[in-house]
Design a protein around this motif. Structure first.
Motif, PDB file in Angstrom:
ATOM      1  N   HIS A 219      -6.293   2.809   8.672  1.00 38.58           N
ATOM      2  CA  HIS A 219      -5.838   2.179   7.349  1.00 38.58           C
ATOM      3  C   HIS A 219      -4.241   1.764   7.503  1.00 38.58           C
ATOM      4  O   HIS A 219      -3.343   2.777   7.949  1.00 38.58           O
ATOM      5  CB  HIS A 219      -6.139   3.125   6.367  1.00 38.58           C
TER       6      HIS A 219
ATOM      7  N   PHE B  46       0.874  -1.198  -0.137  1.00 31.60           N
ATOM      8  CA  PHE B  46      -0.112  -0.054  -0.169  1.00 31.60           C
ATOM      9  C   PHE B  46       0.744   1.250  -0.096  1.00 31.60           C
ATOM     10  O   PHE B  46       1.878   1.231   0.978  1.00 31.60           O
ATOM     11  CB  PHE B  46      -0.958   0.080   1.237  1.00 31.60           C
ATOM     12  N   ASP B  47       0.678   2.163  -0.860  1.00 33.12           N
ATOM     13  CA  ASP B  47       1.094   3.655  -0.825  1.00 33.12           C
ATOM     14  C   ASP B  47       0.267   4.429  -0.627  1.00 33.12           C
ATOM     15  O   ASP B  47      -1.067   4.303  -1.027  1.00 33.12           O
ATOM     16  CB  ASP B  47       1.718   3.809  -2.348  1.00 33.12           C
ATOM     17  N   ALA B  48       0.348   5.651   0.145  1.00 33.31           N
ATOM     18  CA  ALA B  48      -0.638   6.658   0.687  1.00 33.31           C
ATOM     19  C   ALA B  48      -0.154   7.861   0.422  1.00 33.31           C
ATOM     20  O   ALA B  48       1.181   8.198   0.451  1.00 33.31           O
ATOM     21  CB  ALA B  48      -1.242   6.258   1.917  1.00 33.31           C
TER      22      ALA B  48
ATOM     23  N   TRP C 221      -0.663  -2.852  -9.991  1.00 32.11           N
ATOM     24  CA  TRP C 221      -1.416  -2.081  -9.294  1.00 32.11           C
ATOM     25  C   TRP C 221      -2.935  -2.367  -9.345  1.00 32.11           C
ATOM     26  O   TRP C 221      -3.492  -2.683 -10.614  1.00 32.11           O
ATOM     27  CB  TRP C 221      -1.136  -0.514  -9.825  1.00 32.11           C
ATOM     28  N   VAL C 222      -3.919  -1.878  -8.506  1.00 30.98           N
ATOM     29  CA  VAL C 222      -5.342  -2.411  -8.620  1.00 30.98           C
ATOM     30  C   VAL C 222      -5.994  -1.367  -8.856  1.00 30.98           C
ATOM     31  O   VAL C 222      -5.830  -0.168  -8.407  1.00 30.98           O
ATOM     32  CB  VAL C 222      -5.758  -3.028  -7.049  1.00 30.98           C
TER      33      VAL C 222
ATOM     34  N   ILE D 248      -6.305  -5.103   7.027  1.00 31.36           N
ATOM     35  CA  ILE D 248      -5.694  -3.581   6.228  1.00 31.36           C
ATOM     36  C   ILE D 248      -6.459  -2.550   6.804  1.00 31.36           C
ATOM     37  O   ILE D 248      -5.806  -1.524   7.051  1.00 31.36           O
ATOM     38  CB  ILE D 248      -6.056  -3.860   4.707  1.00 31.36           C
TER      39      ILE D 248
ATOM     40  N   ILE E 161      -5.255   6.427  -1.131  1.00 32.02           N
ATOM     41  CA  ILE E 161      -4.480   5.356  -1.086  1.00 32.02           C
ATOM     42  C   ILE E 161      -4.304   4.138  -2.183  1.00 32.02           C
ATOM     43  O   ILE E 161      -5.496   4.216  -3.031  1.00 32.02           O
ATOM     44  CB  ILE E 161      -4.883   4.522   0.113  1.00 32.02           C
ATOM     45  N   TRP E 162      -3.189   3.566  -2.530  1.00 31.49           N
ATOM     46  CA  TRP E 162      -3.195   2.748  -3.741  1.00 31.49           C
ATOM     47  C   TRP E 162      -2.682   1.548  -3.355  1.00 31.49           C
ATOM     48  O   TRP E 162      -1.606   1.259  -2.558  1.00 31.49           O
ATOM     49  CB  TRP E 162      -2.471   3.383  -4.805  1.00 31.49           C
ATOM     50  N   LYS E 163      -3.162   0.426  -3.921  1.00 34.95           N
ATOM     51  CA  LYS E 163      -2.735  -0.834  -3.572  1.00 34.95           C
ATOM     52  C   LYS E 163      -2.070  -1.642  -4.822  1.00 34.95           C
ATOM     53  O   LYS E 163      -2.739  -1.499  -5.697  1.00 34.95           O
ATOM     54  CB  LYS E 163      -3.705  -1.726  -2.992  1.00 34.95           C
ATOM     55  N   LYS E 164      -1.170  -2.182  -4.551  1.00 38.99           N
ATOM     56  CA  LYS E 164      -0.337  -3.251  -5.573  1.00 38.99           C
ATOM     57  C   LYS E 164      -0.602  -4.637  -5.212  1.00 38.99           C
ATOM     58  O   LYS E 164       0.089  -4.715  -4.090  1.00 38.99           O
ATOM     59  CB  LYS E 164       0.965  -2.819  -5.722  1.00 38.99           C
TER      60      LYS E 164
END
Lengths: 79, 140, 140, 79
Positions: C82, C51-53, C135-136, C93, C123-126
């Protein structure tokens, strides 16, 4: 023997939680109900459900078996 | 720790969720409901709540609810815990958890479970207030 | 422990709910949502999720969501946590909790919060899979 | 200075997470966008949201201030 159970608000009005009734062959649920309704008229005004052996029963004509457990219950208020 | 219980003691969500999640790593969404004893009801202060249950039948009904919810909503797992005895204001009463692959099923199932529990499980609550005790009649 | 957080570490529901309930003994219903990392997504095994935020903006949005939910649903309190970083399959998560006098508001708010969080919080999830990372893209 | 931020899928394509751009009076968001879009065409195809100082902005004609923080973001996928 037939085991009879009361809980919560019904038990508070009957003053007992458990009773035993003699079993006789051909005995129907309605026989037990009539007898108890007579004895505990106040408490029975609050009875909304009857169970036999943990299962709700609506048909009071069902024939009981020796050892059956019958509960007379007010509306539930758990949760 | 079985998935359906009636007990005097308080419960731990961490312990319940660990048990719930242990069954599957495919569980993407978990919805839970915790019912607590309110200190105020129907315009009166409530100091504690006393619960009575028809234990054996309550367990049968709660197990039925769990099985029905798993099928009806396609859950991966579900848990139901209800406390009985005396519960002070602010304390926890009931715990429901529903785990599914996606969140919609988890939410729908959790809500259905607590709604059905209130209708179908033989448990009765009495509110203990400074001005006297009274059995609660459910308002659905 | 503030009511809205972004953190690397795992969270404890017991600790969150204790903090939530501490605010009011009038809270009769608490609905929570826990999002977990699934080991399978879109037909592929997933070993972990990264996760990147945009931390500062994510916190602003999450605090806004909390305030909006409290007003919109008449909540007594709400919490949002989160996690970011690497999260293994089966791990937790995200945590959302909504506490209200009655359960309907708690459920509605909890569902609204997670739906809105997915739309509004940067927020981004891979997904990290044996056959590569990707990446989703959110499917709402 | 204007601080420029990339995250997640956008950062992966730009290869950087932070850039600084010189500020000049009257500078508009669209000036920064045009410059970066040129430099990072691939990454910018995935940009769905732009924020200035933690707030989403749609109007690229807004005038920037010295010290503004601008982020270019792909669709969110948290939760």
């Amino acid at each position: 023997m037939i085991q009879i159970l009361f809980f919560g608000p019904v038990a508070e009005l009957t003053g007992v939680r458990e009773l035993a009734a003699d079993f006789h062959s051909g005995m129907r649920l309605q026989d037990v109900v009539a007898n108890l309704q007579n004895r505990y008229a106040d408490a029975f005004r609050g009875v909304s459900f009857i169970s036999v052996n943990n299962r709700q029963v609506r048909d009071q004509l069902i024939v009981l078996n020796d050892g059956d457990e019958i509960a007379f219950m007010a509306k539930f208020s758990g949760g | 720790m079985t998935a359906v219980r009636i007990q005097l003691e308080d419960f731990s969500q961490d312990a319940e969720l660990l048990a719930l999640r242990a069954g599957s790593q495919r569980m993407g969404g978990i919805a839970t409901f915790i019912g607590c004893a309110r200190d105020f009801s129907e315009g009166r202060e409530v100091s504690e709540i006393s619960f009575d249950a028809y234990g054996s039948m309550a367990l049968v009904e709660m197990n039925n609810l769990r099985s029905e919810a798993i099928i009806k909503f396609g859950l991966l797992d579900a848990r139901l815990v209800h406390r009985i005895g005396i519960i002070g204001a602010g304390e926890q009463i009931v715990f429901i958890a529903a785990g599914a692959e996606h969140r919609a099923a988890a939410f729908d199932a959790c809500r259905w479970l607590i709604d059905e529990l209130k209708q179908r499980v033989p448990i009765w609550k009495k509110e203990i207030t400074p001005s006297g005790d009274s059995w609660v009649t459910q308002h659905p």
